[in-house]
Design a protein around this motif. Structure first.
Motif, PDB file in Angstrom:
ATOM      1  N   TYR A 153      14.249 -50.512  22.621  1.00  0.00           N
ATOM      2  CA  TYR A 153      15.374 -51.081  23.230  1.00  0.00           C
ATOM      3  C   TYR A 153      16.053 -50.120  24.082  1.00  0.00           C
ATOM      4  O   TYR A 153      16.067 -48.951  23.700  1.00  0.00           O
ATOM      5  CB  TYR A 153      16.330 -51.536  22.295  1.00  0.00           C
ATOM      6  N   LYS A 154      16.486 -50.675  25.284  1.00  0.00           N
ATOM      7  CA  LYS A 154      16.954 -49.608  26.410  1.00  0.00           C
ATOM      8  C   LYS A 154      18.713 -50.283  26.725  1.00  0.00           C
ATOM      9  O   LYS A 154      19.370 -49.460  27.197  1.00  0.00           O
ATOM     10  CB  LYS A 154      16.175 -49.675  27.749  1.00  0.00           C
ATOM     11  N   ILE A 155      18.829 -51.641  26.415  1.00  0.00           N
ATOM     12  CA  ILE A 155      20.067 -51.997  26.818  1.00  0.00           C
ATOM     13  C   ILE A 155      20.754 -52.903  25.576  1.00  0.00           C
ATOM     14  O   ILE A 155      19.722 -53.482  24.680  1.00  0.00           O
ATOM     15  CB  ILE A 155      20.002 -52.962  28.066  1.00  0.00           C
ATOM     16  N   GLU A 156      21.869 -53.146  25.627  1.00  0.00           N
ATOM     17  CA  GLU A 156      22.215 -53.814  24.658  1.00  0.00           C
ATOM     18  C   GLU A 156      23.528 -54.732  25.179  1.00  0.00           C
ATOM     19  O   GLU A 156      24.397 -54.264  26.156  1.00  0.00           O
ATOM     20  CB  GLU A 156      22.730 -53.024  23.214  1.00  0.00           C
ATOM     21  N   GLY A 157      23.958 -55.630  24.448  1.00  0.00           N
ATOM     22  CA  GLY A 157      25.414 -56.363  24.736  1.00  0.00           C
ATOM     23  C   GLY A 157      26.086 -56.556  23.461  1.00  0.00           C
ATOM     24  O   GLY A 157      25.301 -56.918  22.392  1.00  0.00           O
ATOM     25  N   ILE A 158      27.146 -56.529  23.231  1.00  0.00           N
ATOM     26  CA  ILE A 158      28.133 -56.501  22.016  1.00  0.00           C
ATOM     27  C   ILE A 158      28.880 -57.917  22.424  1.00  0.00           C
ATOM     28  O   ILE A 158      29.838 -57.803  23.315  1.00  0.00           O
ATOM     29  CB  ILE A 158      28.865 -55.544  21.739  1.00  0.00           C
ATOM     30  N   GLY A 159      29.111 -58.407  21.566  1.00  0.00           N
ATOM     31  CA  GLY A 159      29.935 -59.695  21.840  1.00  0.00           C
ATOM     32  C   GLY A 159      30.803 -60.010  20.579  1.00  0.00           C
ATOM     33  O   GLY A 159      30.494 -59.999  19.149  1.00  0.00           O
ATOM     34  N   VAL A 160      32.168 -60.150  20.642  1.00  0.00           N
ATOM     35  CA  VAL A 160      33.115 -60.095  19.542  1.00  0.00           C
ATOM     36  C   VAL A 160      33.890 -61.241  19.747  1.00  0.00           C
ATOM     37  O   VAL A 160      34.411 -61.612  20.649  1.00  0.00           O
ATOM     38  CB  VAL A 160      34.279 -58.979  19.526  1.00  0.00           C
ATOM     39  N   ALA A 161      34.112 -61.989  18.637  1.00  0.00           N
ATOM     40  CA  ALA A 161      35.084 -63.362  18.651  1.00  0.00           C
ATOM     41  C   ALA A 161      35.989 -63.338  17.389  1.00  0.00           C
ATOM     42  O   ALA A 161      35.412 -62.646  16.372  1.00  0.00           O
ATOM     43  CB  ALA A 161      34.162 -64.483  18.737  1.00  0.00           C
ATOM     44  N   PHE A 162      37.069 -63.729  17.555  1.00  0.00           N
ATOM     45  CA  PHE A 162      38.104 -63.932  16.433  1.00  0.00           C
ATOM     46  C   PHE A 162      38.501 -65.332  15.965  1.00  0.00           C
ATOM     47  O   PHE A 162      38.578 -66.178  16.709  1.00  0.00           O
ATOM     48  CB  PHE A 162      39.368 -63.132  16.609  1.00  0.00           C
ATOM     49  N   THR A 163      38.413 -65.404  14.614  1.00  0.00           N
ATOM     50  CA  THR A 163      38.963 -66.837  14.031  1.00  0.00           C
ATOM     51  C   THR A 163      40.456 -66.699  14.226  1.00  0.00           C
ATOM     52  O   THR A 163      41.332 -65.724  14.371  1.00  0.00           O
ATOM     53  CB  THR A 163      38.627 -66.797  12.597  1.00  0.00           C
ATOM     54  N   GLY A 165      42.408 -66.853  11.840  1.00  0.00           N
ATOM     55  CA  GLY A 165      43.146 -65.997  11.052  1.00  0.00           C
ATOM     56  C   GLY A 165      42.450 -64.524  10.972  1.00  0.00           C
ATOM     57  O   GLY A 165      43.109 -63.710  10.201  1.00  0.00           O
ATOM     58  N   GLY A 166      42.014 -64.133  11.999  1.00  0.00           N
ATOM     59  CA  GLY A 166      41.983 -62.679  12.598  1.00  0.00           C
ATOM     60  C   GLY A 166      40.744 -62.191  11.820  1.00  0.00           C
ATOM     61  O   GLY A 166      40.402 -60.928  12.099  1.00  0.00           O
ATOM     62  N   LYS A 167      39.695 -62.970  11.461  1.00  0.00           N
ATOM     63  CA  LYS A 167      38.727 -62.502  11.049  1.00  0.00           C
ATOM     64  C   LYS A 167      37.417 -62.191  12.191  1.00  0.00           C
ATOM     65  O   LYS A 167      37.445 -63.025  13.152  1.00  0.00           O
ATOM     66  CB  LYS A 167      37.777 -63.445  10.098  1.00  0.00           C
ATOM     67  N   ALA A 168      36.684 -61.131  12.160  1.00  0.00           N
ATOM     68  CA  ALA A 168      35.910 -60.943  13.413  1.00  0.00           C
ATOM     69  C   ALA A 168      34.523 -61.180  13.116  1.00  0.00           C
ATOM     70  O   ALA A 168      34.001 -61.089  12.019  1.00  0.00           O
ATOM     71  CB  ALA A 168      36.036 -59.323  13.707  1.00  0.00           C
ATOM     72  N   TYR A 169      34.017 -61.925  14.223  1.00  0.00           N
ATOM     73  CA  TYR A 169      32.352 -62.099  14.085  1.00  0.00           C
ATOM     74  C   TYR A 169      31.787 -61.467  15.099  1.00  0.00           C
ATOM     75  O   TYR A 169      32.298 -61.417  16.433  1.00  0.00           O
ATOM     76  CB  TYR A 169      32.168 -63.656  14.474  1.00  0.00           C
ATOM     77  N   ILE A 170      30.622 -60.690  14.969  1.00  0.00           N
ATOM     78  CA  ILE A 170      30.220 -59.755  15.945  1.00  0.00           C
ATOM     79  C   ILE A 170      28.636 -59.864  16.113  1.00  0.00           C
ATOM     80  O   ILE A 170      28.083 -59.895  15.040  1.00  0.00           O
ATOM     81  CB  ILE A 170      30.675 -58.255  15.667  1.00  0.00           C
ATOM     82  N   THR A 171      28.327 -59.880  17.411  1.00  0.00           N
ATOM     83  CA  THR A 171      26.914 -59.978  17.553  1.00  0.00           C
ATOM     84  C   THR A 171      26.773 -58.766  18.548  1.00  0.00           C
ATOM     85  O   THR A 171      27.286 -58.585  19.366  1.00  0.00           O
ATOM     86  CB  THR A 171      26.484 -61.551  18.391  1.00  0.00           C
ATOM     87  N   GLN A 172      25.401 -58.131  18.182  1.00  0.00           N
ATOM     88  CA  GLN A 172      24.708 -57.315  19.135  1.00  0.00           C
ATOM     89  C   GLN A 172      23.369 -57.609  19.404  1.00  0.00           C
ATOM     90  O   GLN A 172      22.429 -58.190  18.482  1.00  0.00           O
ATOM     91  CB  GLN A 172      24.503 -55.993  18.237  1.00  0.00           C
ATOM     92  N   ASN A 173      23.187 -57.669  20.733  1.00  0.00           N
ATOM     93  CA  ASN A 173      21.880 -58.405  21.318  1.00  0.00           C
ATOM     94  C   ASN A 173      21.409 -57.078  21.981  1.00  0.00           C
ATOM     95  O   ASN A 173      22.041 -56.149  22.545  1.00  0.00           O
ATOM     96  CB  ASN A 173      21.955 -59.455  22.221  1.00  0.00           C
TER      97      ASN A 173
END
Length: 175
Positions: A153-163, A165-173
């Motif tokens: 892997y040479k590149i990545e993208g990180i995506g953060v979203a919040f409910t 209630g303040g709970k974080a869902y995080i994705t790393q592609n």
């Protein structure tokens, strides 16, 4: 006696302020710091890769947009998986967004994205805490750590979203 009473009141006020901050901080950061968390996760990931001997990943804003959309989708449709309710995996979601991950190794080529997801909860206080907790979750899982430190892997993208209630869902592609 008055000094003790004063100390107790001040301690109570300090604890109260901390409790209020703990309840309000996730909402404040969710509105103002998702990108800060994403970039800090990226830095922590590269620290991990450096320790493993892998080269640093480049941050790709287009891949981050896809990752952010998946995190938000998991919140809106109440699921937690690499495959969304429509049956789309990370590569299919990226292709649907017009993003193709193609890695040419000379002798052979690979197509497709790697992905890590995290649901670190809402106990964090600062964006730094959230980023550290996320990468720690990935690092403590052999499969996620291997994915995060994969040398191809040479590149990545990180995506953060919040409910709400303040709970974080995080994705790393990863590509």
């Amino acid at each position: 006696m008055n000094k003790i009473f004063t100390i107790i009141i001040l301690a109570g006020l300090g604890l109260g302020a901390f409790v209020v901050y703990s309840l309000v901080a996730p909402y404040y950061f969710s509105l103002n710091s998702a990108e800060e968390v994403e970039l800090r996760i990226h830095e922590f990931v590269n620290e991990s890769r450096n320790k493993s001997g892998a080269v640093a990943l480049e941050f790709d804003p287009n891949l981050a947009k896809i990752a952010r959309a998946h995190s938000q989708d998991m919140i809106e449709r109440n699921f937690y998986s690499h495959v969304n309710p429509d049956g789309l995996d990370p590569t299919a979601r990226a292709e649907k967004a017009g993003y193709n991950c193609y890695k040419d190794f000379g002798i052979y080529a690979e197509e497709g994205l790697g992905e890590n997801i995290a649901l670190p909860g809402s106990r964090w206080i600062t964006p730094e805490d959230l980023a550290f907790d996320t990468v720690t979750l990935w690092y403590n899982s052999q499969e996620h750590r291997e994915n995060m430190n994969e040398r191809n892997y040479k590149i990545e993208g990180i995506g953060v979203a919040f409910t709400d209630g303040g709970k974080a869902y995080i994705t790393q592609n990863l590509c």
